[in-house]
Design a protein around this motif. Structure first.
Motif, PDB file in Angstrom:
ATOM      1  N   LEU A  45     -27.960  23.547  11.643  1.00 24.27           N
ATOM      2  CA  LEU A  45     -27.837  25.133  11.587  1.00 24.27           C
ATOM      3  C   LEU A  45     -26.501  25.397  11.174  1.00 24.27           C
ATOM      4  O   LEU A  45     -26.254  26.299  10.350  1.00 24.27           O
ATOM      5  CB  LEU A  45     -28.492  25.800  12.836  1.00 24.27           C
ATOM      6  CG  LEU A  45     -28.420  27.388  12.746  1.00 24.27           C
ATOM      7  CD1 LEU A  45     -29.076  27.910  11.402  1.00 24.27           C
ATOM      8  CD2 LEU A  45     -28.955  27.704  13.985  1.00 24.27           C
ATOM      9  N   ASP A  46     -25.628  25.045  12.133  1.00 21.43           N
ATOM     10  CA  ASP A  46     -24.136  25.282  11.958  1.00 21.43           C
ATOM     11  C   ASP A  46     -23.814  24.676  10.542  1.00 21.43           C
ATOM     12  O   ASP A  46     -23.069  25.503   9.575  1.00 21.43           O
ATOM     13  CB  ASP A  46     -23.136  24.206  12.765  1.00 21.43           C
ATOM     14  CG  ASP A  46     -23.405  24.905  14.313  1.00 21.43           C
ATOM     15  OD1 ASP A  46     -23.702  25.964  14.540  1.00 21.43           O
ATOM     16  OD2 ASP A  46     -22.752  24.055  14.941  1.00 21.43           O
ATOM     17  N   SER A  47     -24.145  23.611   9.985  1.00 21.09           N
ATOM     18  CA  SER A  47     -23.870  23.212   8.572  1.00 21.09           C
ATOM     19  C   SER A  47     -24.535  24.089   7.618  1.00 21.09           C
ATOM     20  O   SER A  47     -23.764  24.301   6.389  1.00 21.09           O
ATOM     21  CB  SER A  47     -24.019  21.656   8.344  1.00 21.09           C
ATOM     22  OG  SER A  47     -23.493  21.008   9.129  1.00 21.09           O
ATOM     23  N   ARG A  48     -25.628  24.563   7.954  1.00 23.50           N
ATOM     24  CA  ARG A  48     -26.202  25.437   6.708  1.00 23.50           C
ATOM     25  C   ARG A  48     -25.275  26.645   6.828  1.00 23.50           C
ATOM     26  O   ARG A  48     -25.229  27.287   5.858  1.00 23.50           O
ATOM     27  CB  ARG A  48     -27.680  25.965   7.295  1.00 23.50           C
ATOM     28  CG  ARG A  48     -28.829  24.872   7.070  1.00 23.50           C
ATOM     29  CD  ARG A  48     -30.048  25.338   7.442  1.00 23.50           C
ATOM     30  NE  ARG A  48     -30.858  24.451   7.278  1.00 23.50           N
ATOM     31  CZ  ARG A  48     -31.574  23.824   8.396  1.00 23.50           C
ATOM     32  NH1 ARG A  48     -31.852  24.565   9.511  1.00 23.50           N
ATOM     33  NH2 ARG A  48     -32.607  22.907   8.060  1.00 23.50           N
ATOM     34  N   ASN A  49     -25.017  27.242   7.634  1.00 28.31           N
ATOM     35  CA  ASN A  49     -24.179  28.487   7.655  1.00 28.31           C
ATOM     36  C   ASN A  49     -22.889  28.154   7.162  1.00 28.31           C
ATOM     37  O   ASN A  49     -22.176  28.946   6.329  1.00 28.31           O
ATOM     38  CB  ASN A  49     -23.702  28.879   9.355  1.00 28.31           C
ATOM     39  CG  ASN A  49     -25.181  29.475   9.890  1.00 28.31           C
ATOM     40  OD1 ASN A  49     -26.077  29.919   9.431  1.00 28.31           O
ATOM     41  ND2 ASN A  49     -25.263  29.568  11.005  1.00 28.31           N
ATOM     42  N   TYR A  50     -22.129  27.187   7.347  1.00 31.56           N
ATOM     43  CA  TYR A  50     -20.967  26.500   6.680  1.00 31.56           C
ATOM     44  C   TYR A  50     -20.923  26.512   5.083  1.00 31.56           C
ATOM     45  O   TYR A  50     -20.234  27.011   4.601  1.00 31.56           O
ATOM     46  CB  TYR A  50     -20.470  25.197   7.475  1.00 31.56           C
ATOM     47  CG  TYR A  50     -19.379  24.552   6.731  1.00 31.56           C
ATOM     48  CD1 TYR A  50     -18.146  25.138   7.215  1.00 31.56           C
ATOM     49  CD2 TYR A  50     -19.493  23.852   5.861  1.00 31.56           C
ATOM     50  CE1 TYR A  50     -17.000  24.386   6.765  1.00 31.56           C
ATOM     51  CE2 TYR A  50     -18.289  23.157   5.122  1.00 31.56           C
ATOM     52  CZ  TYR A  50     -17.083  23.263   5.450  1.00 31.56           C
ATOM     53  OH  TYR A  50     -16.007  22.918   5.160  1.00 31.56           O
ATOM     54  N   ILE A  51     -22.308  26.024   4.834  1.00 33.58           N
ATOM     55  CA  ILE A  51     -22.560  25.678   3.279  1.00 33.58           C
ATOM     56  C   ILE A  51     -22.583  27.238   2.726  1.00 33.58           C
ATOM     57  O   ILE A  51     -22.043  27.444   1.538  1.00 33.58           O
ATOM     58  CB  ILE A  51     -23.717  24.957   2.790  1.00 33.58           C
ATOM     59  CG1 ILE A  51     -23.204  23.547   3.368  1.00 33.58           C
ATOM     60  CG2 ILE A  51     -24.160  25.046   1.560  1.00 33.58           C
ATOM     61  CD1 ILE A  51     -24.662  22.481   3.521  1.00 33.58           C
ATOM     62  N   GLU A  52     -23.292  28.191   3.264  1.00 32.88           N
ATOM     63  CA  GLU A  52     -23.584  29.581   2.869  1.00 32.88           C
ATOM     64  C   GLU A  52     -22.203  30.068   2.689  1.00 32.88           C
ATOM     65  O   GLU A  52     -21.680  30.597   1.911  1.00 32.88           O
ATOM     66  CB  GLU A  52     -24.234  30.282   3.783  1.00 32.88           C
ATOM     67  CG  GLU A  52     -25.601  30.102   3.676  1.00 32.88           C
ATOM     68  CD  GLU A  52     -26.460  30.891   4.755  1.00 32.88           C
ATOM     69  OE1 GLU A  52     -26.189  32.049   4.997  1.00 32.88           O
ATOM     70  OE2 GLU A  52     -27.739  30.492   4.995  1.00 32.88           O
ATOM     71  N   LYS A  53     -21.208  29.917   3.579  1.00 38.20           N
ATOM     72  CA  LYS A  53     -19.871  30.587   3.592  1.00 38.20           C
ATOM     73  C   LYS A  53     -18.887  29.993   2.559  1.00 38.20           C
ATOM     74  O   LYS A  53     -18.320  30.747   1.866  1.00 38.20           O
ATOM     75  CB  LYS A  53     -19.175  30.237   5.119  1.00 38.20           C
ATOM     76  CG  LYS A  53     -17.846  30.757   5.048  1.00 38.20           C
ATOM     77  CD  LYS A  53     -16.959  30.269   6.467  1.00 38.20           C
ATOM     78  CE  LYS A  53     -15.656  30.578   6.373  1.00 38.20           C
ATOM     79  NZ  LYS A  53     -15.069  29.774   7.616  1.00 38.20           N
ATOM     80  N   LYS A  54     -19.457  28.713   2.366  1.00 43.68           N
ATOM     81  CA  LYS A  54     -18.205  27.932   1.263  1.00 43.68           C
ATOM     82  C   LYS A  54     -19.050  28.347  -0.079  1.00 43.68           C
ATOM     83  O   LYS A  54     -18.284  28.606  -0.952  1.00 43.68           O
ATOM     84  CB  LYS A  54     -18.623  26.519   1.272  1.00 43.68           C
ATOM     85  CG  LYS A  54     -17.928  25.874   2.750  1.00 43.68           C
ATOM     86  CD  LYS A  54     -16.526  26.225   2.565  1.00 43.68           C
ATOM     87  CE  LYS A  54     -15.868  26.147   4.110  1.00 43.68           C
ATOM     88  NZ  LYS A  54     -14.358  26.744   4.119  1.00 43.68           N
ATOM     89  N   ASP A  55     -20.310  28.651  -0.289  1.00 46.62           N
ATOM     90  CA  ASP A  55     -20.858  29.278  -1.600  1.00 46.62           C
ATOM     91  C   ASP A  55     -20.308  30.764  -1.859  1.00 46.62           C
ATOM     92  O   ASP A  55     -19.696  30.791  -2.939  1.00 46.62           O
ATOM     93  CB  ASP A  55     -22.287  29.264  -1.446  1.00 46.62           C
ATOM     94  CG  ASP A  55     -22.950  28.106  -1.586  1.00 46.62           C
ATOM     95  OD1 ASP A  55     -22.356  27.103  -2.033  1.00 46.62           O
ATOM     96  OD2 ASP A  55     -24.233  28.123  -1.358  1.00 46.62           O
ATOM     97  N   GLU A  56     -20.077  31.429  -0.843  1.00 44.97           N
ATOM     98  CA  GLU A  56     -19.355  32.863  -0.862  1.00 44.97           C
ATOM     99  C   GLU A  56     -18.025  32.590  -1.270  1.00 44.97           C
ATOM    100  O   GLU A  56     -17.369  33.195  -2.411  1.00 44.97           O
ATOM    101  CB  GLU A  56     -19.524  33.575   0.234  1.00 44.97           C
ATOM    102  CG  GLU A  56     -20.811  33.891   0.774  1.00 44.97           C
ATOM    103  CD  GLU A  56     -21.066  34.421   2.080  1.00 44.97           C
ATOM    104  OE1 GLU A  56     -20.057  34.862   2.859  1.00 44.97           O
ATOM    105  OE2 GLU A  56     -22.190  34.488   2.200  1.00 44.97           O
ATOM    106  N   GLU A  57     -17.267  31.783  -0.666  1.00 43.43           N
ATOM    107  CA  GLU A  57     -15.749  31.303  -1.035  1.00 43.43           C
ATOM    108  C   GLU A  57     -15.621  30.996  -2.519  1.00 43.43           C
ATOM    109  O   GLU A  57     -14.688  31.424  -3.187  1.00 43.43           O
ATOM    110  CB  GLU A  57     -15.093  30.439  -0.139  1.00 43.43           C
ATOM    111  CG  GLU A  57     -14.946  31.045   1.237  1.00 43.43           C
ATOM    112  CD  GLU A  57     -14.579  30.010   2.273  1.00 43.43           C
ATOM    113  OE1 GLU A  57     -14.175  30.289   3.474  1.00 43.43           O
ATOM    114  OE2 GLU A  57     -14.628  28.769   1.877  1.00 43.43           O
ATOM    115  N   ILE A  58     -16.629  30.028  -2.951  1.00 44.06           N
ATOM    116  CA  ILE A  58     -16.526  29.787  -4.164  1.00 44.06           C
ATOM    117  C   ILE A  58     -16.882  30.738  -5.390  1.00 44.06           C
ATOM    118  O   ILE A  58     -16.013  31.062  -6.269  1.00 44.06           O
ATOM    119  CB  ILE A  58     -17.506  28.495  -4.491  1.00 44.06           C
ATOM    120  CG1 ILE A  58     -17.029  27.028  -3.891  1.00 44.06           C
ATOM    121  CG2 ILE A  58     -17.691  28.184  -6.189  1.00 44.06           C
ATOM    122  CD1 ILE A  58     -18.029  26.061  -3.495  1.00 44.06           C
ATOM    123  N   ALA A  59     -17.789  31.617  -5.057  1.00 47.77           N
ATOM    124  CA  ALA A  59     -18.004  32.659  -5.971  1.00 47.77           C
ATOM    125  C   ALA A  59     -16.891  33.655  -5.988  1.00 47.77           C
ATOM    126  O   ALA A  59     -16.750  34.135  -7.239  1.00 47.77           O
ATOM    127  CB  ALA A  59     -19.251  33.460  -5.443  1.00 47.77           C
TER     128      ALA A  59
END
Length: 177
Positions: A45-59
């Motif tokens: 679950l932590d990693s799912r949240n991390y990946i979402e955050k990283k997608d936002e940073e890339i955008a």
């Protein structure tokens, strides 16, 4: 020789389990220099949240986090992070970690070269930095193998968890295109 059997690409939502496993299975080596990334990936679950955050940073083009993968396998062997980006002066920093089972095989150097190409060709950076502790011979070897040059020692640049501040070595690479 650079290993070309490995690639970098963006994290995907279905990478959460593999990412969390990478972090947890390498906890001892990641907790000193990747403590924040480690703490954000201790469960799926932590990693799912991390990946979402990283997608936002890339955008937003703030930070780019890439998974290191073997070409024929989707499991994550490590990360390459292009961070501390300053678009105004065309500068960024590369950080990286790799599963300990894969150290010494040229994988990180191959993936850092891919990240260099991305930084210079896709987001128009002109200077890249790698900051490593003098005892991290593997990281320094990657920097040198990828064309970075030592610039200086940065006094008290980083504080690992539960330790005193450490002096760190700064390596830089300049765009020559």
């Amino acid at each position: 020789m650079i290993n070309t059997a490995f690639q970098i690409d963006y994290l995907k939502p279905d990478d959460a389990e593999s990412l969390s496993l990478l972090m947890r299975s390498n906890r001892e080596i990641f907790e000193r220099f990747f403590p924040n990334t480690l703490q954000q990936n201790l469960s799926v679950l932590d990693s799912r949240n991390y990946i979402e955050k990283k997608d936002e940073e890339i955008a937003k083009k703030e930070e780019f986090t890439f998974a290191i993968r073997e070409n024929n396998d989707q499991s994550i062997l490590g990360l390459v992070i292009l961070k501390n980006i300053d678009h105004n002066i065309g500068e960024g920093e590369l950080a990286y970690c790799l599963d300990s089972d894969y150290h010494g095989k040229g994988i990180t150097s191959s993936c850092i070269k891919q990240a260099i190409d991305f930084a210079f060709d896709k987001i128009d950076l002109k200077t890249l930095k790698i900051i490593a502790h003098k005892t991290n011979r593997g990281s320094i070897g990657v920097a040198l193998k990828c064309g970075f040059q030592w610039k200086k020692t940065i006094q008290k640049a980083y504080r690992p968890p539960n330790e005193d501040f450490l002096d760190m070595e700064l390596y830089e690479l300049y765009y020559e295109g």
